[in-house]
Design an enzyme around this catalytic site. Structure first.
Site, mmCIF file in Angstrom:
data_model
loop_
_atom_site.group_PDB
_atom_site.id
_atom_site.type_symbol
_atom_site.label_atom_id
_atom_site.label_comp_id
_atom_site.label_asym_id
_atom_site.label_seq_id
_atom_site.Cartn_x
_atom_site.Cartn_y
_atom_site.Cartn_z
ATOM 1 N N CYS A 186 21.225 15.543 -106.562
ATOM 2 C CA CYS A 186 22.011 14.565 -105.804
ATOM 3 C C CYS A 186 23.332 15.173 -105.327
ATOM 4 O O CYS A 186 23.658 16.309 -105.667
ATOM 5 C CB CYS A 186 22.283 13.337 -106.674
ATOM 6 N N CYS B 139 25.586 16.231 -108.125
ATOM 7 C CA CYS B 139 25.085 17.448 -108.766
ATOM 8 C C CYS B 139 25.499 18.678 -107.968
ATOM 9 O O CYS B 139 25.943 19.685 -108.533
ATOM 10 C CB CYS B 139 23.568 17.397 -108.898
#
Length: 76
Positions: free
Chosen positions: A10, A13
Site C-alpha cells: 500500500c 508501506c
C-alpha cells in the site's frame, strides 16, 4: 542490519520503505532491506496492522509510518 518492511504494498508501506532508505542514506549506514508482502509471513511476526518495521527480527513499529526523527533514533 536486516530490515523488513511488512505490508501488502500500500501507499503507507511504500512511504515507509522510501523513508527507511532515505534515513539510511543520511546516516551513511548499510542494511539489507526486504519487503514482506505475504500475509502469512506478516502474521508470523504478530503484526495485525501494516505497515510494520522489523529490525533484526524485532518489530519496532506497526500500523503507522514513524516520523523521520523516530526512525533515525532506531537506525543509529
Amino acid at each position: 542490519m536486516n530490515i523488513k518492511i511488512l505490508g501488502p504494498g500500500c501507499k503507507k508501506c511504500e512511504k515507509l520503505y522510501n523513508l527507511t532508505n532515505e534515513v539510511l542514506d543520511e546516516l551513511e549506514k548499510q542494511a539489507n532491506i526486504t519487503k514482506v508482502t505475504d500475509f502469512n509471513d506478516i502474521a508470523s511476526y504478530g503484526v495485525m496492522k501494516t505497515p510494520a518495521l522489523v529490525i533484526d527480527e524485532n518489530v519496532k513499529f506497526s500500523g503507522k509510518v514513524p516520523s523521520k526523527k523516530d526512525l533515525k533514533k532506531l537506525l543509529k
